[in-house]
Design a protein around this motif. Structure first.
Motif, short mmCIF file in Angstrom:
data_model
loop_
_atom_site.label_atom_id
_atom_site.label_comp_id
_atom_site.label_asym_id
_atom_site.label_seq_id
_atom_site.Cartn_x
_atom_site.Cartn_y
_atom_site.Cartn_z
N HIS A 276 0.80 -1.23 0.00
CA HIS A 276 0.00 0.00 0.00
C HIS A 276 0.83 1.28 0.00
CE1 HIS A 276 0.80 0.26 4.33
NE2 HIS A 276 0.23 1.45 4.33
N GLU B 290 1.94 9.19 -6.65
CA GLU B 290 2.17 7.81 -6.26
C GLU B 290 1.84 6.84 -7.40
OE1 GLU B 290 0.00 7.27 -2.62
OE2 GLU B 290 1.55 8.25 -1.42
N LEU C 224 4.43 4.29 -8.98
CA LEU C 224 4.11 2.86 -9.01
C LEU C 224 4.30 2.29 -10.42
CD1 LEU C 224 2.88 0.53 -7.22
CD2 LEU C 224 0.71 1.09 -8.31
N TRP D 221 -2.64 -2.01 -5.11
CA TRP D 221 -2.44 -0.61 -4.71
C TRP D 221 -3.71 0.20 -5.00
CZ3 TRP D 221 -2.59 4.12 -7.19
CH2 TRP D 221 -2.08 5.19 -6.47
N GLU E 294 -6.09 2.28 -2.52
CA GLU E 294 -6.22 3.72 -2.75
C GLU E 294 -7.69 4.13 -2.88
OE1 GLU E 294 -4.45 7.61 -3.49
OE2 GLU E 294 -3.81 5.73 -2.55
#
Length: 279
Positions: A147, A172, A176, A196, A200
């Protein structure tokens, strides 16, 4: 003229045993087939030898050795590329171990936890939580592990940095994607992106549970730092109050707060006693 018959495999094995020192002799050292090929049965067979063995197994299989060598070379190339990508990715993830959580630094905590420390204890929370209806434990653990993975590139962005939530998410997401490219793409990279995004977007019961663990881990760490450093870290408890989404999160947070209140109560009583004695 008489033609000598070729030595049998058993005869070759006997000659080999008499040609080496007794201390090195072993019945399992060489098999009759290994003697014919000139290799040890205990050692991995190299590609060239496997090719010879394949071609000698039947008259019509001469091409098998070449195919096997080609397949082996391709496998080695793929394996080398995969290993290189994996180590590049893991080297980048080292930053998660080296980067300290900024919230603690801002409050003067010396030697605070790293991003990886935080993620690890969250993964433990997902592991030890009791069975919950509809919750996939393995998926919860995976979400906890990834995460904050993008922080290996963007760092630990906290509310005090004044970065809007949408901009933080954009940074982010970009990081990623870069990390998954370094990993070489493929199924594992796609899974990391999916996990992820699920966290999110708070898109599943597992994501909601892990978001609770994120907050529980933070207030538990705050309590530990209060005890270790003699500080009062109200901010972390106030910022999470009323924001827990699951029964487990609420229960664990309540336990942390109960322990903190008992400690603060003891401190208050101790302080009052000291004041009375001083008067």
């Amino acid at each position: 003229m008489a033609v000598k018959s070729p030595l049998s495999s058993a005869s070759l094995l006997q000659i080999h045993r008499h040609s080496v020192p007794r201390s090195l002799r072993s019945r399992s050292l060489l098999s009759p087939r290994s003697l014919k090929l000139g290799i040890s049965s205990d050692a991995p067979r190299p590609l060239a030898v496997r090719a010879c063995a394949a071609s000698s197994s039947s008259d019509g299989a001469a091409s098998n050795g070449s195919v096997e060598m080609a397949d082996g070379a391709a496998a080695l190339s793929i394996s080398s590329s995969s290993a290189s990508s994996a180590i590049d990715f893991l080297t980048l993830c080292h930053r998660l171990k080296a980067t300290k959580r900024k919230g603690w630094i801002n409050h003067g905590i010396k030697g605070p936890e790293s991003i990886a420390d935080h993620m690890y204890r969250m993964a433990l929370m997902a592991l030890i939580a009791g069975d919950l209806p509809g919750v996939n434990r393995e998926r919860s653990i995976k979400i906890a592990i990834v995460h904050n993975i993008a922080e290996a590139i963007v760092g630990d962005i906290t509310p005090s940095d004044g970065v809007p939530k949408a901009e933080k998410s954009r940074r982010e997401q970009k990081a990623l994607n870069e990390m998954c490219e370094i990993l070489g793409g493929g199924l594992r990279a796609d899974e990391i992106k999916e996990l992820w995004a699920e966290y999110e977007n708070n898109a599943s019961i597992e994501a909601r549970l892990v978001k609770d663990f994120d907050k529980v881990e933070m207030i538990l760490q705050a309590l530990e730092y209060e005890m270790e450093h003699g500080k009062v870290l109200d901010e972390f408890f106030l910022s999470t109050a009323g924001k827990f989404q699951t029964d487990v999160g609420k229960s664990w947070a309540a336990e942390v707060i109960l322990r903190r209140n008992k400690r603060l109560g003891k401190q208050a009583n101790s302080s009052s006693t000291d004041d009375c004695q001083g008067n």
